[in-house]
Enzyme design. Structure first.
Site, short mmCIF file in Angstrom:
data_model
loop_
_atom_site.label_atom_id
_atom_site.label_comp_id
_atom_site.label_asym_id
_atom_site.label_seq_id
_atom_site.Cartn_x
_atom_site.Cartn_y
_atom_site.Cartn_z
N SER A 145 0.63 -0.93 -0.23
CA SER A 145 -0.08 -0.03 -0.39
C SER A 145 0.79 1.51 0.36
O SER A 145 2.03 1.10 0.09
CB SER A 145 -1.28 -0.08 1.15
OG SER A 145 -1.69 1.01 1.34
N TYR A 158 -3.11 0.19 10.09
CA TYR A 158 -3.36 -1.17 8.59
C TYR A 158 -2.31 -0.27 7.95
O TYR A 158 -0.73 -1.22 7.96
CB TYR A 158 -3.82 -0.10 7.38
CG TYR A 158 -4.01 0.18 6.61
CD1 TYR A 158 -3.81 0.79 5.47
CD2 TYR A 158 -5.04 -1.15 6.02
CE1 TYR A 158 -3.62 0.18 3.82
CE2 TYR A 158 -5.26 -1.75 4.49
CZ TYR A 158 -4.51 -0.69 3.54
OH TYR A 158 -4.45 -0.51 2.31
#
Ligand code: NAP
Ligand code: GCO
Length: 264
Positions: A145, A158
């Site tokens: 990500s 996250y």
């Protein structure tokens, strides 16, 4: 050179691929010749996924499996090896996000994100590597990500998970490269999927969500990515064309990481 990207005869397991990025990556790999295996937590989603693949002319193999459950993952891999064949390509795609300011986040919620986004790629990779070694090699692709590199408000768990996934990718590459296993990551930018739908909601006055406008200003391509933008990079990292690429995180972000952002 075209044959370098051919996945004919390869079995690809894409986790959490009933829809979204996983579905797009699996579709691209199928179009390059791979046999697709995918899992989801619920049978209804597996069934929906099978129908969606069939609509594209892809005869996929779908299984119910929670990737955080090690026994279930080991059972899945054994079943796939019996039903379909040894897994040549693993895409650790399944993932969740919880957008909560860190000091308001419970340890339970933090752990759940780490469990799915970091522990599960460890569990699934550990389950498939022995057979890859026996077979003479394999490909592991971890879906990282922007948050493998950057932080932002409300995504502490996250970002911690995706940062860890970047280093797990490099460590698998380091430890298993000698067995002709290449482990790389794909770092998508901001992609229009259900996961980011809340960030793109049209406001009551009909205007774009502030975050939507922010991402457009941060992206040289001046658009959100589509899940299909990830198909080509995934086929590259799954194919012989990347046999000497190992431990690399390929950012597919329209240029976000290179750009200071458009002046407001
Ligand atoms: P998504 O639309 O939320 O899809 C996630 C998929 O993972 C769903 O099929 C979900 O199944 C599955 N999943 C979640 N927990 C699972 C578990 N414990 N076991 C098995 N499957 C599970 O997300 P996405 O946008 O396609 O993202 C896919 C991956 O790309 C994620 O790792 C995400 O972090 C990453 N990513 C996304 C973006 C983006 O902008 N969208 C950018 C960078 C990276 P259920 O529906 O049953 O929960
Ligand atoms: C967010 C988004 C991002 C994307 C993606 C960016 O809330 O900032 O969900 O985390 O999902 O990971 O690469």
């Amino acid at each position: 050179m075209k044959n370098q990207f051919d996945l004919t005869g390869k079995v690809a397991l894409v986790t959490g691929a009933s829809y979204g990025i996983g579905f797009a990556i699996a579709t691209a790999m199928a179009e390059a010749g791979a046999t697709i295996v995918f899992n989801d937590i619920k049978q209804e989603l597996v069934d929906k996924g099978l129908a969606a693949y069939a609509e594209k002319g892809i005869k996929a193999h779908g299984y119910v499996c929670d990737v955080t459950n090690e026994d279930a993952v080991n059972e899945l891999v054994s079943k796939v090896e019996q039903d379909v064949g040894v897994i040549d390509i693993l895409v650790n795609n399944a993932g969740i996000i919880k957008r909560i300011p860190m000091v308001e986040m419970s340890a339970k919620d933090f752990r759940q994100v780490i469990d799915v986004d970091l522990n599960a790629p460890f569990i699934v990779s550990k389950a498939v590597i022995p057979s890859m070694i026996k077979k003479g090699g394999g490909k592991i692709i971890n879906i990282c990500s922007m948050m493998s590199e950057l932080g932002r408000e409300t995504v502490s768990a996250y970002a911690a998970a995706k940062g860890g996934l970047k280093m797990l990718t490099r460590n698998i590459a380091s430890e298993y490269g000698q067995y002709n296993i290449q482990c790389n990551g794909i770092g998508p930018g901001y992609i229009a999927t259900p996961q980011t739908a809340p960030l793109r909601e049209i406001q009551p006055d009909g205007s774009k969500h502030p975050f939507d406008q922010f991402i457009l200003a941060k992206t040289p391509a001046n658009r959100w990515g589509e899940a299909s933008d990830l198909g080509g990079p995934a086929v590259f990292l799954a194919s012989a064309a990347s046999d000497f690429v190992n431990g690399h995180i390929l950012y597919v972000d329209g240029g976000i990481l290179a750009y200071i952002g458009k002046q407001p």
